[in-house]
Design an enzyme around this catalytic site. Sequence first.
Site, PDB file in Angstrom:
ATOM      1  N   GLN A 162      48.747  46.778  69.968  1.00  0.00           N
ATOM      2  CA  GLN A 162      49.737  47.426  70.843  1.00  0.00           C
ATOM      3  C   GLN A 162      49.964  48.860  70.358  1.00  0.00           C
ATOM      4  O   GLN A 162      50.689  49.609  70.997  1.00  0.00           O
ATOM      5  CB  GLN A 162      51.058  46.652  70.793  1.00  0.00           C
ATOM      6  CG  GLN A 162      50.941  45.227  71.324  1.00  0.00           C
ATOM      7  CD  GLN A 162      52.159  44.394  70.963  1.00  0.00           C
ATOM      8  OE1 GLN A 162      53.196  44.452  71.613  1.00  0.00           O
ATOM      9  NE2 GLN A 162      52.062  43.611  69.908  1.00  0.00           N
ATOM     10  N   ASN A 163      49.365  49.212  69.234  1.00  0.00           N
ATOM     11  CA  ASN A 163      49.622  50.534  68.667  1.00  0.00           C
ATOM     12  C   ASN A 163      48.779  51.607  69.352  1.00  0.00           C
ATOM     13  O   ASN A 163      47.667  51.355  69.795  1.00  0.00           O
ATOM     14  CB  ASN A 163      49.324  50.529  67.160  1.00  0.00           C
ATOM     15  CG  ASN A 163      50.236  49.576  66.415  1.00  0.00           C
ATOM     16  OD1 ASN A 163      51.243  49.150  66.962  1.00  0.00           O
ATOM     17  ND2 ASN A 163      49.886  49.238  65.186  1.00  0.00           N
ATOM     18  N   HIS A 170      48.152  49.392  74.805  1.00  0.00           N
ATOM     19  CA  HIS A 170      49.184  50.318  75.297  1.00  0.00           C
ATOM     20  C   HIS A 170      48.720  51.764  75.284  1.00  0.00           C
ATOM     21  O   HIS A 170      49.540  52.676  75.249  1.00  0.00           O
ATOM     22  CB  HIS A 170      50.474  50.151  74.474  1.00  0.00           C
ATOM     23  CG  HIS A 170      51.149  48.823  74.674  1.00  0.00           C
ATOM     24  ND1 HIS A 170      52.107  48.317  73.829  1.00  0.00           N
ATOM     25  CD2 HIS A 170      50.998  47.890  75.661  1.00  0.00           C
ATOM     26  CE1 HIS A 170      52.517  47.129  74.276  1.00  0.00           C
ATOM     27  NE2 HIS A 170      51.852  46.850  75.376  1.00  0.00           N
ATOM     28  N   CYS A 190      47.055  63.843  83.358  1.00  0.00           N
ATOM     29  CA  CYS A 190      47.928  64.534  84.306  1.00  0.00           C
ATOM     30  C   CYS A 190      48.711  63.492  85.092  1.00  0.00           C
ATOM     31  O   CYS A 190      48.223  62.390  85.362  1.00  0.00           O
ATOM     32  CB  CYS A 190      47.088  65.391  85.247  1.00  0.00           C
ATOM     33  SG  CYS A 190      48.093  66.277  86.456  1.00  0.00           S
ATOM     34  N   CYS A 192      46.380  72.072  87.189  1.00  0.00           N
ATOM     35  CA  CYS A 192      46.794  71.930  88.598  1.00  0.00           C
ATOM     36  C   CYS A 192      48.277  72.269  88.783  1.00  0.00           C
ATOM     37  O   CYS A 192      48.776  72.248  89.900  1.00  0.00           O
ATOM     38  CB  CYS A 192      46.492  70.509  89.101  1.00  0.00           C
ATOM     39  SG  CYS A 192      47.652  69.256  88.516  1.00  0.00           S
ATOM     40  N   SER A 244      56.920  42.240  66.784  1.00  0.00           N
ATOM     41  CA  SER A 244      58.089  41.393  67.042  1.00  0.00           C
ATOM     42  C   SER A 244      57.805  40.406  68.177  1.00  0.00           C
ATOM     43  O   SER A 244      58.604  39.498  68.403  1.00  0.00           O
ATOM     44  CB  SER A 244      59.291  42.264  67.418  1.00  0.00           C
ATOM     45  OG  SER A 244      58.964  43.061  68.542  1.00  0.00           O
TER      46      SER A 244
HETATM   47  C1  BJW Z   1      56.133  44.558  59.542  1.00  0.00           C
HETATM   48  C2  BJW Z   1      56.172  45.501  58.544  1.00  0.00           C
HETATM   49  C3  BJW Z   1      55.123  45.495  57.604  1.00  0.00           C
HETATM   50  C4  BJW Z   1      57.863  45.851  59.829  1.00  0.00           C
HETATM   51  N1  BJW Z   1      54.150  44.577  57.702  1.00  0.00           N
HETATM   52  N2  BJW Z   1      55.178  43.661  59.607  1.00  0.00           N
HETATM   53  C5  BJW Z   1      62.498  43.752  83.174  1.00  0.00           C
HETATM   54  C6  BJW Z   1      62.294  44.970  83.831  1.00  0.00           C
HETATM   55  C7  BJW Z   1      61.052  45.671  83.722  1.00  0.00           C
HETATM   56  C8  BJW Z   1      60.022  45.151  82.961  1.00  0.00           C
HETATM   57  C9  BJW Z   1      60.248  43.927  82.320  1.00  0.00           C
HETATM   58  C10 BJW Z   1      61.456  43.246  82.433  1.00  0.00           C
HETATM   59  N3  BJW Z   1      61.385  42.097  81.692  1.00  0.00           N
HETATM   60  C11 BJW Z   1      60.159  42.045  81.125  1.00  0.00           C
HETATM   61  C12 BJW Z   1      59.467  43.150  81.485  1.00  0.00           C
HETATM   62  C13 BJW Z   1      58.080  43.499  81.070  1.00  0.00           C
HETATM   63  C14 BJW Z   1      58.120  44.514  79.946  1.00  0.00           C
HETATM   64  C15 BJW Z   1      58.731  43.864  78.692  1.00  0.00           C
HETATM   65  O1  BJW Z   1      58.094  43.112  78.001  1.00  0.00           O
HETATM   66  N4  BJW Z   1      60.013  44.142  78.384  1.00  0.00           N
HETATM   67  C16 BJW Z   1      60.683  43.467  77.269  1.00  0.00           C
HETATM   68  C17 BJW Z   1      61.222  44.476  76.258  1.00  0.00           C
HETATM   69  C18 BJW Z   1      61.772  42.599  77.848  1.00  0.00           C
HETATM   70  N5  BJW Z   1      56.736  44.883  79.740  1.00  0.00           N
HETATM   71  C19 BJW Z   1      56.179  45.869  80.437  1.00  0.00           C
HETATM   72  O2  BJW Z   1      56.817  46.550  81.222  1.00  0.00           O
HETATM   73  C20 BJW Z   1      54.694  46.039  80.258  1.00  0.00           C
HETATM   74  N6  BJW Z   1      54.064  46.122  81.515  1.00  0.00           N
HETATM   75  C21 BJW Z   1      54.060  45.072  82.370  1.00  0.00           C
HETATM   76  O3  BJW Z   1      54.547  44.010  82.085  1.00  0.00           O
HETATM   77  O4  BJW Z   1      53.458  45.343  83.577  1.00  0.00           O
HETATM   78  C22 BJW Z   1      53.715  44.462  84.645  1.00  0.00           C
HETATM   79  C23 BJW Z   1      55.062  44.841  85.250  1.00  0.00           C
HETATM   80  C24 BJW Z   1      55.132  45.968  86.030  1.00  0.00           C
HETATM   81  C25 BJW Z   1      56.350  46.317  86.599  1.00  0.00           C
HETATM   82  C26 BJW Z   1      57.516  45.557  86.335  1.00  0.00           C
HETATM   83  C27 BJW Z   1      57.405  44.437  85.512  1.00  0.00           C
HETATM   84  C28 BJW Z   1      56.183  44.082  84.960  1.00  0.00           C
HETATM   85  C29 BJW Z   1      54.392  47.338  79.526  1.00  0.00           C
HETATM   86  C30 BJW Z   1      54.891  47.330  78.114  1.00  0.00           C
HETATM   87  C31 BJW Z   1      54.652  48.705  77.491  1.00  0.00           C
HETATM   88  C32 BJW Z   1      55.284  48.831  76.110  1.00  0.00           C
HETATM   89  N7  BJW Z   1      55.200  50.189  75.703  1.00  0.00           N
HETATM   90  C33 BJW Z   1      55.590  50.565  74.361  1.00  0.00           C
HETATM   91  C34 BJW Z   1      55.447  52.097  74.195  1.00  0.00           C
HETATM   92  C35 BJW Z   1      53.977  52.475  74.077  1.00  0.00           C
HETATM   93  C36 BJW Z   1      53.776  53.928  73.875  1.00  0.00           C
HETATM   94  C37 BJW Z   1      54.339  54.442  72.569  1.00  0.00           C
HETATM   95  O5  BJW Z   1      54.091  53.892  71.469  1.00  0.00           O
HETATM   96  O6  BJW Z   1      55.023  55.442  72.626  1.00  0.00           O
HETATM   97  O7  BJW Z   1      54.781  49.875  73.411  1.00  0.00           O
HETATM   98  S1  BJW Z   1      57.244  50.014  73.944  1.00  0.00           S
HETATM   99  C38 BJW Z   1      56.862  49.546  72.297  1.00  0.00           C
HETATM  100  O8  BJW Z   1      56.953  48.091  72.138  1.00  0.00           O
HETATM  101  C39 BJW Z   1      55.390  49.908  72.100  1.00  0.00           C
HETATM  102  C40 BJW Z   1      54.910  48.768  71.261  1.00  0.00           C
HETATM  103  O9  BJW Z   1      53.495  48.675  71.367  1.00  0.00           O
HETATM  104  C41 BJW Z   1      55.640  47.578  71.857  1.00  0.00           C
HETATM  105  C42 BJW Z   1      55.722  46.400  70.953  1.00  0.00           C
HETATM  106  O10 BJW Z   1      56.447  46.677  69.801  1.00  0.00           O
HETATM  107  P1  BJW Z   1      55.946  46.102  68.389  1.00  0.00           P
HETATM  108  O11 BJW Z   1      54.631  46.694  68.074  1.00  0.00           O
HETATM  109  O12 BJW Z   1      56.051  44.648  68.397  1.00  0.00           O
HETATM  110  O13 BJW Z   1      56.982  46.805  67.390  1.00  0.00           O
HETATM  111  P2  BJW Z   1      58.463  46.320  66.963  1.00  0.00           P
HETATM  112  O14 BJW Z   1      59.151  47.506  66.415  1.00  0.00           O
HETATM  113  O15 BJW Z   1      59.140  45.600  68.065  1.00  0.00           O
HETATM  114  O16 BJW Z   1      58.230  45.243  65.830  1.00  0.00           O
HETATM  115  C43 BJW Z   1      57.684  45.597  64.576  1.00  0.00           C
HETATM  116  C44 BJW Z   1      57.548  44.316  63.774  1.00  0.00           C
HETATM  117  O17 BJW Z   1      56.903  44.643  62.553  1.00  0.00           O
HETATM  118  C45 BJW Z   1      58.885  43.665  63.400  1.00  0.00           C
HETATM  119  O18 BJW Z   1      58.819  42.279  63.704  1.00  0.00           O
HETATM  120  C46 BJW Z   1      59.002  43.889  61.892  1.00  0.00           C
HETATM  121  O19 BJW Z   1      59.655  42.807  61.222  1.00  0.00           O
HETATM  122  C47 BJW Z   1      57.556  43.969  61.486  1.00  0.00           C
HETATM  123  N8  BJW Z   1      57.268  44.771  60.285  1.00  0.00           N
HETATM  124  N9  BJW Z   1      57.311  46.297  58.675  1.00  0.00           N
HETATM  125  C48 BJW Z   1      54.239  43.670  58.686  1.00  0.00           C
HETATM  126  N10 BJW Z   1      55.102  46.435  56.585  1.00  0.00           N
HETATM  127 ZN    ZN Z   2      46.556  67.892  87.034  1.00  0.00          ZN
END
Ligand code: BJW
Ligand code: ZN
Length: 240
Positions: free
Chosen positions: A97-98, A115, A123, A145, A184
Amino acid sequence: MFDSIKDQIRDVKKIVFVTGAGISQESGIPTFRGKDGLWRNYNAMKLATINAFYDNPKLVWEWYNERRKNIFSAHPNEGHKAIADLEKYVDVVILTQNIDGLHQKAGSTQVLELHGSIIKIKCTVCDFKDEIMTDFSDSPPLCKCGNILRPDVVWFGESLPQDVWQEAIIHANQCDLMVIAGTSLVVSPANTLPIYAKQNNALLIEVNPEDTEMSLEMDLAIRNTSANTLPKLISLFREN
Ligand code: BJW
Ligand code: ZN
């Protein structure tokens, strides 16, 4: 650490890693949730939306510019390196996801970026897309553009790149071990990948200092960091 299932692990042919922000935490890249997930008092989760971008593109670009600087100067840690080394012994695919490119920097060859990537810029209107490592002089930066450029990442409410997602499901379905490290598991659809693996009777191992939503589904949950844990996983294959 892996004692309870080490014989099963040694027999696996294909490992899929599902990684998240936590795996890059020991490379100095903050996670999203928890105490790390704040940037200048803004909740990172609220900045990662298309609405936040159109409301205040300059602010969201400042967040990305700061992260781009940090990420471009970051180095893979022992966790990334261990996964890359594992390719010597077994088929390895990373579903990350990174957006930081650190798995590729460590030498991993099969990395699917669910992601998107912070190196890539596109653009908001025309077809322009490119890898850009240099700083932008304007904020927000503009395309030739005349429209606003954006990072080629997936924000909330946006679909994952469908070809990448379909391929990710195929790998998750085929693996006999899935290691879920540093995520998470609160964001869908990435958090459904362990379910596909489970359907193939794969072993599930979680590496995370904290419990997650799916800890109870795991065959083994290691409450430690990825840089401490993943090098020990390789040693099981080296001994083979
Ligand atoms: C360690 C450690 C160490 C610490 N060693 N471990 C209601 C409305 C609208 C949408 C939704 C909705 N309900 C559900 C949705 C869907 C939504 C979603 O899931 N929302 C939830 C939050 C509820 N998902 C989406 O919208 C996705 N698209 C989709 O579903 O399309 C269909 C759709 C379309 C239209 C409407 C609805 C559905 C897209 C998701 C995109 C997520 N984007 C981001 C940003 C990316 C760009 C950027 O980086 O800038 O992705 S958000 C952010 O979260 C990023 C990450 O990849 C992602 C996951 O986070 P991650 O990696 O798990 O990090 P953390 O911080 O949460 O956890 C870190 C963990 O590490 C912790 O557990 C620590 O304990 C641990 N840790 N140190 C090992 N040293
Ligand atoms: Zn453009």
